[in-house]
Motif scaffolding. Structure first.
Motif, mmCIF file in Angstrom:
data_model
loop_
_atom_site.group_PDB
_atom_site.id
_atom_site.type_symbol
_atom_site.label_atom_id
_atom_site.label_comp_id
_atom_site.label_asym_id
_atom_site.label_seq_id
_atom_site.Cartn_x
_atom_site.Cartn_y
_atom_site.Cartn_z
ATOM 1 N N GLN A 13 0.670 -1.090 -0.304
ATOM 2 C CA GLN A 13 0.005 0.143 -0.694
ATOM 3 C C GLN A 13 0.657 0.971 -0.194
ATOM 4 O OE1 GLN A 13 -2.842 -0.064 3.314
ATOM 5 N NE2 GLN A 13 -3.649 -1.934 2.024
ATOM 6 N N PRO A 14 0.276 2.082 -0.588
ATOM 7 C CA PRO A 14 1.075 3.554 -0.464
ATOM 8 C C PRO A 14 1.575 3.402 1.348
ATOM 9 C CG PRO A 14 -0.782 3.696 -1.954
ATOM 10 C CD PRO A 14 -1.274 2.774 -1.189
ATOM 11 N N GLY A 15 2.818 4.477 1.229
ATOM 12 C CA GLY A 15 3.593 4.730 2.614
ATOM 13 C C GLY A 15 4.016 3.347 3.071
ATOM 14 N N GLY A 16 3.835 1.975 2.422
ATOM 15 C CA GLY A 16 4.711 0.857 2.897
ATOM 16 C C GLY A 16 6.107 0.777 2.529
ATOM 17 N N ASP A 62 16.447 11.702 -8.000
ATOM 18 C CA ASP A 62 16.040 12.840 -7.744
ATOM 19 C C ASP A 62 14.308 12.521 -7.168
ATOM 20 O OD1 ASP A 62 17.225 15.702 -8.806
ATOM 21 O OD2 ASP A 62 18.196 14.923 -7.707
ATOM 22 N N SER A 63 14.080 11.628 -7.621
ATOM 23 C CA SER A 63 12.921 10.911 -7.024
ATOM 24 C C SER A 63 12.085 9.758 -6.134
ATOM 25 C CB SER A 63 12.027 10.340 -8.115
ATOM 26 O OG SER A 63 12.719 9.298 -8.383
ATOM 27 N N VAL A 64 13.700 9.191 -5.584
ATOM 28 C CA VAL A 64 14.109 8.369 -4.510
ATOM 29 C C VAL A 64 14.527 9.054 -3.480
ATOM 30 C CG1 VAL A 64 13.069 6.624 -6.077
ATOM 31 C CG2 VAL A 64 15.780 6.763 -5.016
ATOM 32 N N ALA A 65 15.229 10.354 -3.853
ATOM 33 C CA ALA A 65 16.363 10.519 -2.700
ATOM 34 C C ALA A 65 16.041 10.774 -1.349
ATOM 35 C CB ALA A 65 17.029 11.385 -3.215
ATOM 36 N N GLY A 66 15.735 10.443 -0.083
ATOM 37 C CA GLY A 66 15.404 10.030 1.119
ATOM 38 C C GLY A 66 14.230 9.479 1.355
ATOM 39 N N ARG A 67 13.784 7.982 0.729
ATOM 40 C CA ARG A 67 13.029 7.586 0.810
ATOM 41 C C ARG A 67 13.809 5.744 0.999
ATOM 42 N NH1 ARG A 67 8.833 6.369 -2.424
ATOM 43 N NH2 ARG A 67 10.301 7.902 -4.561
ATOM 44 N N SER A 83 8.636 4.570 2.386
ATOM 45 C CA SER A 83 7.539 5.843 1.617
ATOM 46 C C SER A 83 7.082 5.725 0.619
ATOM 47 C CB SER A 83 7.814 7.175 2.254
ATOM 48 O OG SER A 83 8.242 7.317 3.737
ATOM 49 N N LEU A 84 6.357 4.071 0.098
ATOM 50 C CA LEU A 84 6.693 4.270 -1.307
ATOM 51 C C LEU A 84 5.332 4.689 -1.977
ATOM 52 C CD1 LEU A 84 7.590 0.110 -0.858
ATOM 53 C CD2 LEU A 84 8.835 1.926 -2.857
#
Length: 124
Positions: A13-16, A62-67, A83-84
């Protein structure tokens, strides 16, 4: 011939979170750059994150940095994805190439050995 074995994809799920793994014996014997790439339907394959097993340098889109976090432990490289988001949905591929120079360039055309891919679906 280099063999890369990927695992860890699935539906979340989103956020997972998910953790992808890529195992290859050459990661402990050669100086290599190892990367995770992804390809969504109708889109080009893009570099998500790469790591050098020579000096440990890393790259993140950039789209995934920090996640997302890339890490290597012996013959396995991991991609921890937190935080998908739905836009992270894609087939994720592990790839590698022998280091030729000091630059870590996380572009698909620089990598010459690829895994089979693992599907990641982020949906509620």
């Amino acid at each position: 011939q280099v063999q890369l074995v990927e695992s860890g994809g699935g539906l979340v799920q989103p956020g997972g979170s998910l953790r992808l793994s890529c195992a290859a014996s050459v990661f402990t014997s050669d100086d290599r750059n190892i990367g995770w790439f992804r390809q969504a339907p109708g889109k080009e394959r893009e570099g998500v994150s790469c790591i050098s097993n020579n000096d440990g340098s890393t790259y993140y889109a950039d789209s995934v940095a920090g996640r997302f976090t890339i890490a290597r432990d012996k013959n396995t490289v991991y991609l921890q994805m937190n935080s998908l988001k739905p836009e992270d949905t894609a087939i994720y591929y592990c790839a590698t190439h022998i280091i030729q120079n000091k630059w870590l360039i996380c572009l698909p055309e620089f990598f010459d050995a690829w895994g089979q891919g693992t599907q990641v679906n982020v949906s509620s």
